[in-house]
Design a protein around this motif. Structure first.
Motif, PDB file in Angstrom:
ATOM      1  N   ASP A 120       0.856  -1.191   0.000  1.00 51.36           N
ATOM      2  CA  ASP A 120       0.000   0.000   0.000  1.00 51.36           C
ATOM      3  C   ASP A 120       0.893   1.242   0.000  1.00 51.36           C
ATOM      4  OD1 ASP A 120      -1.779   2.053   0.438  1.00 51.36           O
ATOM      5  OD2 ASP A 120      -2.707   1.163   2.226  1.00 51.36           O
ATOM      6  N   PRO A 121       0.836   2.071  -1.034  1.00 53.90           N
ATOM      7  CA  PRO A 121       1.710   3.251  -1.074  1.00 53.90           C
ATOM      8  C   PRO A 121       1.437   4.264   0.032  1.00 53.90           C
ATOM      9  CG  PRO A 121       0.873   2.728  -3.266  1.00 53.90           C
ATOM     10  CD  PRO A 121       0.081   1.903  -2.286  1.00 53.90           C
ATOM     11  N   HIS A 122       0.337   4.090   0.763  1.00 51.88           N
ATOM     12  CA  HIS A 122       0.002   5.044   1.812  1.00 51.88           C
ATOM     13  C   HIS A 122       0.652   4.709   3.153  1.00 51.88           C
ATOM     14  CE1 HIS A 122      -3.562   5.590  -0.988  1.00 51.88           C
ATOM     15  NE2 HIS A 122      -2.987   6.782  -0.953  1.00 51.88           N
ATOM     16  N   VAL A 123       1.373   3.599   3.260  1.00 49.09           N
ATOM     17  CA  VAL A 123       2.018   3.287   4.541  1.00 49.09           C
ATOM     18  C   VAL A 123       3.136   4.293   4.807  1.00 49.09           C
ATOM     19  CG1 VAL A 123       1.462   0.828   4.412  1.00 49.09           C
ATOM     20  CG2 VAL A 123       3.670   1.639   3.546  1.00 49.09           C
ATOM     21  N   CYS A 160      -3.763   4.815  -6.272  1.00 49.94           N
ATOM     22  CA  CYS A 160      -2.844   5.918  -6.543  1.00 49.94           C
ATOM     23  C   CYS A 160      -2.691   6.129  -8.045  1.00 49.94           C
ATOM     24  CB  CYS A 160      -1.470   5.629  -5.947  1.00 49.94           C
ATOM     25  SG  CYS A 160      -1.444   5.441  -4.164  1.00 49.94           S
ATOM     26  N   SER A 161      -2.256   7.322  -8.408  1.00 51.54           N
ATOM     27  CA  SER A 161      -1.904   7.597  -9.800  1.00 51.54           C
ATOM     28  C   SER A 161      -0.586   6.889 -10.121  1.00 51.54           C
ATOM     29  CB  SER A 161      -1.745   9.100 -10.016  1.00 51.54           C
ATOM     30  OG  SER A 161      -0.606   9.574  -9.318  1.00 51.54           O
ATOM     31  N   TYR A 162      -0.284   6.782 -11.414  1.00 53.94           N
ATOM     32  CA  TYR A 162       0.972   6.155 -11.803  1.00 53.94           C
ATOM     33  C   TYR A 162       2.162   6.945 -11.260  1.00 53.94           C
ATOM     34  CZ  TYR A 162      -1.649   3.051 -14.855  1.00 53.94           C
ATOM     35  OH  TYR A 162      -2.516   2.110 -15.333  1.00 53.94           O
ATOM     36  N   GLN A 163       2.044   8.264 -11.238  1.00 51.27           N
ATOM     37  CA  GLN A 163       3.133   9.068 -10.693  1.00 51.27           C
ATOM     38  C   GLN A 163       3.322   8.795  -9.206  1.00 51.27           C
ATOM     39  OE1 GLN A 163       5.243  11.340 -12.625  1.00 51.27           O
ATOM     40  NE2 GLN A 163       6.340  10.652 -10.786  1.00 51.27           N
ATOM     41  N   GLU A 164       2.236   8.639  -8.484  1.00 51.55           N
ATOM     42  CA  GLU A 164       2.337   8.329  -7.060  1.00 51.55           C
ATOM     43  C   GLU A 164       2.954   6.950  -6.831  1.00 51.55           C
ATOM     44  OE1 GLU A 164      -1.392  10.834  -5.139  1.00 51.55           O
ATOM     45  OE2 GLU A 164      -1.788   8.966  -6.227  1.00 51.55           O
ATOM     46  N   VAL A 165       2.589   5.993  -7.675  1.00 48.91           N
ATOM     47  CA  VAL A 165       3.180   4.655  -7.561  1.00 48.91           C
ATOM     48  C   VAL A 165       4.680   4.719  -7.839  1.00 48.91           C
ATOM     49  CG1 VAL A 165       3.236   2.339  -8.583  1.00 48.91           C
ATOM     50  CG2 VAL A 165       1.036   3.442  -8.089  1.00 48.91           C
ATOM     51  N   ALA A 166       5.072   5.477  -8.861  1.00 52.68           N
ATOM     52  CA  ALA A 166       6.492   5.619  -9.190  1.00 52.68           C
ATOM     53  C   ALA A 166       7.251   6.330  -8.071  1.00 52.68           C
ATOM     54  CB  ALA A 166       6.641   6.382 -10.504  1.00 52.68           C
ATOM     55  N   ASP A 167       6.657   7.379  -7.508  1.00 51.00           N
ATOM     56  CA  ASP A 167       7.315   8.109  -6.417  1.00 51.00           C
ATOM     57  C   ASP A 167       7.463   7.218  -5.177  1.00 51.00           C
ATOM     58  OD1 ASP A 167       7.418  10.313  -8.058  1.00 51.00           O
ATOM     59  OD2 ASP A 167       5.707  11.338  -7.135  1.00 51.00           O
ATOM     60  N   LEU A 201       5.952   2.088 -21.564  1.00 54.08           N
ATOM     61  CA  LEU A 201       4.691   2.500 -20.960  1.00 54.08           C
ATOM     62  C   LEU A 201       4.947   3.435 -19.785  1.00 54.08           C
ATOM     63  CD1 LEU A 201       2.592  -0.804 -20.825  1.00 54.08           C
ATOM     64  CD2 LEU A 201       2.274   1.137 -22.345  1.00 54.08           C
ATOM     65  N   LYS A 202       4.148   4.527 -19.719  1.00 54.26           N
ATOM     66  CA  LYS A 202       4.204   5.493 -18.611  1.00 54.26           C
ATOM     67  C   LYS A 202       5.642   5.983 -18.390  1.00 54.26           C
ATOM     68  CE  LYS A 202      -0.132   4.589 -18.064  1.00 54.26           C
ATOM     69  NZ  LYS A 202      -1.161   5.537 -18.559  1.00 54.26           N
ATOM     70  N   GLU A 203       6.300   6.302 -19.489  1.00 54.56           N
ATOM     71  CA  GLU A 203       7.713   6.673 -19.412  1.00 54.56           C
ATOM     72  C   GLU A 203       7.942   7.924 -18.565  1.00 54.56           C
ATOM     73  OE1 GLU A 203      10.376   5.995 -22.731  1.00 54.56           O
ATOM     74  OE2 GLU A 203      10.827   8.150 -22.746  1.00 54.56           O
ATOM     75  N   ALA A 204       7.111   8.933 -18.747  1.00 55.87           N
ATOM     76  CA  ALA A 204       7.308  10.177 -17.999  1.00 55.87           C
ATOM     77  C   ALA A 204       7.203   9.940 -16.506  1.00 55.87           C
ATOM     78  CB  ALA A 204       6.287  11.218 -18.453  1.00 55.87           C
ATOM     79  N   GLU A 205       6.226   9.125 -16.095  1.00 57.47           N
ATOM     80  CA  GLU A 205       6.014   8.895 -14.667  1.00 57.47           C
ATOM     81  C   GLU A 205       7.149   8.078 -14.047  1.00 57.47           C
ATOM     82  OE1 GLU A 205       1.806   9.150 -16.468  1.00 57.47           O
ATOM     83  OE2 GLU A 205       3.818   8.472 -17.050  1.00 57.47           O
ATOM     84  N   PHE A 206       7.682   7.093 -14.767  1.00 57.07           N
ATOM     85  CA  PHE A 206       8.609   6.135 -14.171  1.00 57.07           C
ATOM     86  C   PHE A 206      10.074   6.385 -14.512  1.00 57.07           C
ATOM     87  CE2 PHE A 206       4.667   3.912 -13.499  1.00 57.07           C
ATOM     88  CZ  PHE A 206       4.878   3.235 -12.309  1.00 57.07           C
TER      89      PHE A 206
END
Length: 483
Positions: A120-123, A160-167, A201-206
């Motif tokens: 969970d990215p919210h931990v 989460c958004s893809y950017q949030e997952v990457a962060d 895929l999702k290059e900018a985010e990752f």
């Protein structure tokens, strides 16, 4: 006989292409390493264990499909959190439970731990620090965090958004580097999924995650029935696919090239963290031939850009396993044609760890276990008059508590603490000798507990040391005892 034997230093290093194996997931249960070793005849570089960590959720730490069972579920990931086994460590966790019991089994059998963990990215950071501390004693762990992160099926992607997952990936990676530097992180994203596209895929985010991670990865199934177990793959259906082996290979290579471009031309190890062809789509015979074709391409190139793959998986309730789980008895596996093919592949020199002989050793000797790609053991030269009738290694009271992995005639054996005799004749059943020859018995000593020992020195997170006071007795006989 031990007094007459000599011993030489042996060093085990990385294969040209490493092979890892998935053992347990949402589709199958964990199979013990003794069984797998006897079926396949060699240990793997690493064993992939798949777990999830959603400690803030209702029902945790129960498995999602149990605590959130519902007749409305029609897809494997339609639960509030991912239906993997639940990670019992973490903040206020219990290291005497899963996955640690299996991690110890993996390591004492001479393999590294590859832990796939959806989180969970919210931990908070406190949770991630606790996970890092969980892994400190397990040597050279590979940690695959929130895999297939450019998809839309896992719970972390729905939250989460893809950017949030990457962060989140970069945040967890940085914590791992600080708190558990023995662990290497694996970024598993879609990569190139269309050969007409230049970007992943999702290059900018990752893009930052690509730069931060230790290892790059894609999951590529040459065929897959993702609707399992809720429908059946039939012609015209929309819950399965099949691609060519060449397309799969080319997309994997193009992914590596694009990752390298995003990292300013600096390369990192590239792996395929889930690899197979689904027998639900191809049937058992094409499944085996596609696996072989892909591995032949790796070898024939040769693919020096590719570090290894993880076969998904050993035993499966569907048709993605080397064995299918017997529906009448979950403890029984039904061997598939892919198992014989896979066994032949992993015994090819291209996919085996390197093995080098050093200088003669004087005893007692200290053996070093760094991991499956970096270990120092010993070699004992043996002369065989012909194919043996008896071949066994015996350990007296001074040696019986040793934890050992041993190899002869391209077959590996495990000796647990307390065991006094290992019968090695099965190494000659499939590969009998056709005359006199010389070969070596190789011995390595991974940690008996499955964990490294902090009292052993400054390098304890990377290396484990075992003193072997003398050589075991090797009993060779070339005729029946009575004729």
């Amino acid at each position: 006989m031990s007094e007459a034997l000599k011993a030489f230093e042996a060093h085990m290093g990385p294969a040209k292409c490493a092979v890892d194996l998935g053992d347990g997931s949402e589709r199958g249960e964990y199979v013990n390493q003794d069984y797998i070793l006897h079926k396949l005849g060699r240990p793997h570089r690493a064993i992939n264990l798949m777990y999830c960590y959603y400690p803030l959720d209702k029902g945790w730490p129960g498995r999602a499909s149990v605590v959130h069972a519902s007749p409305d579920v029609s897809f494997a990931w339609d639960y509030p959190y991912d239906d993997y086994f639940t990670y019992k460590g973490g903040l206020n966790g219990n290291r005497d439970d899963e996955p640690f019991t299996y991690m110890r089994d993996v390591r004492r059998h001479g393999q590294d731990v590859l832990l796939t963990l959806t989180v969970d990215p919210h931990v908070t950071d406190e949770h991630l620090i606790a996970i890092a501390h969980d892994l400190r004693t397990f040597g050279r762990v590979q940690l695959r965090i929130n895999h297939e992160a450019t998809g839309d099926w896992f719970s972390f992607n729905r939250r989460c958004s893809y950017q949030e997952v990457a962060d989140f990936y970069v945040r967890f990676h940085n914590i791992i580097k600080k708190e558990a530097p023995n662990v290497k992180t694996i970024l598993c994203i879609g990569g190139i999924e269309d050969l007409n596209e230049e970007e992943i895929l999702k290059e900018a985010e990752f893009s930052e995650a690509v730069k931060a991670t230790d290892i790059w990865s894609v999951d590529k199934y040459m065929s897959l029935h993702w609707g399992w177990p809720y429908d059946i793959a039939e012609k015209g259906g929309t819950s399965h696919k099949r691609d060519t082996v060449k397309n799969t290979y080319d997309m994997t290579k193009r992914s590596f090239e694009r990752f390298s471009f995003l990292n300013n031309g600096v390369t990192k190890p590239m792996v395929m963290s889930e690899f197979n062809s689904d027998g639900d789509v191809t049937g058992p015979y094409d499944q085996a031939s596609m696996i072989k074709e892909f591995c032949d391409m790796l070898k024939n190139e040769p693919a020096d850009w590719f570090s290894g793959f993880t076969f998904y998986q050993f035993r499966d309730r569907g048709r993605l396993g080397l064995e299918i789980e017997d529906p009448n008895n979950a403890d029984v596996g039904i061997e598939q044609p892919a198992l014989k093919t896979y066994k032949e592949i992993i015994h090819d020199d291209y996919f085996k760890p390197s093995m080098d002989q050093g200088s003669e050793l004087s005893l007692p000797a200290t053996l070093r276990w760094g991991g499956s790609e970096d270990a120092t053991g010993l070699m004992i030269p043996l002369h065989f008059e012909k194919s043996p009738v008896f071949c066994e290694v015996n350990f007296d009271d001074e040696l019986k508590e040793l934890n050992l992995m041993m190899e002869i005639n391209d077959t590996w054996f495990y000796k647990a603490p307390g065991v006094t005799t290992i019968d090695m004749m099965s190494a000659f059943f499939e590969k009998p000798l056709d005359g006199a020859c010389d070969m070596t018995l190789k011995i390595f000593a991974p940690p008996a507990s499955g964990e490294n020992d902090p009292s052993q020195g400054e390098d304890w997170t990377e290396n484990y040391y075992t003193v072997i006071p003398k050589l075991p007795n090797v009993r060779l006989r070339f005729e029946p005892i009575e004729l």
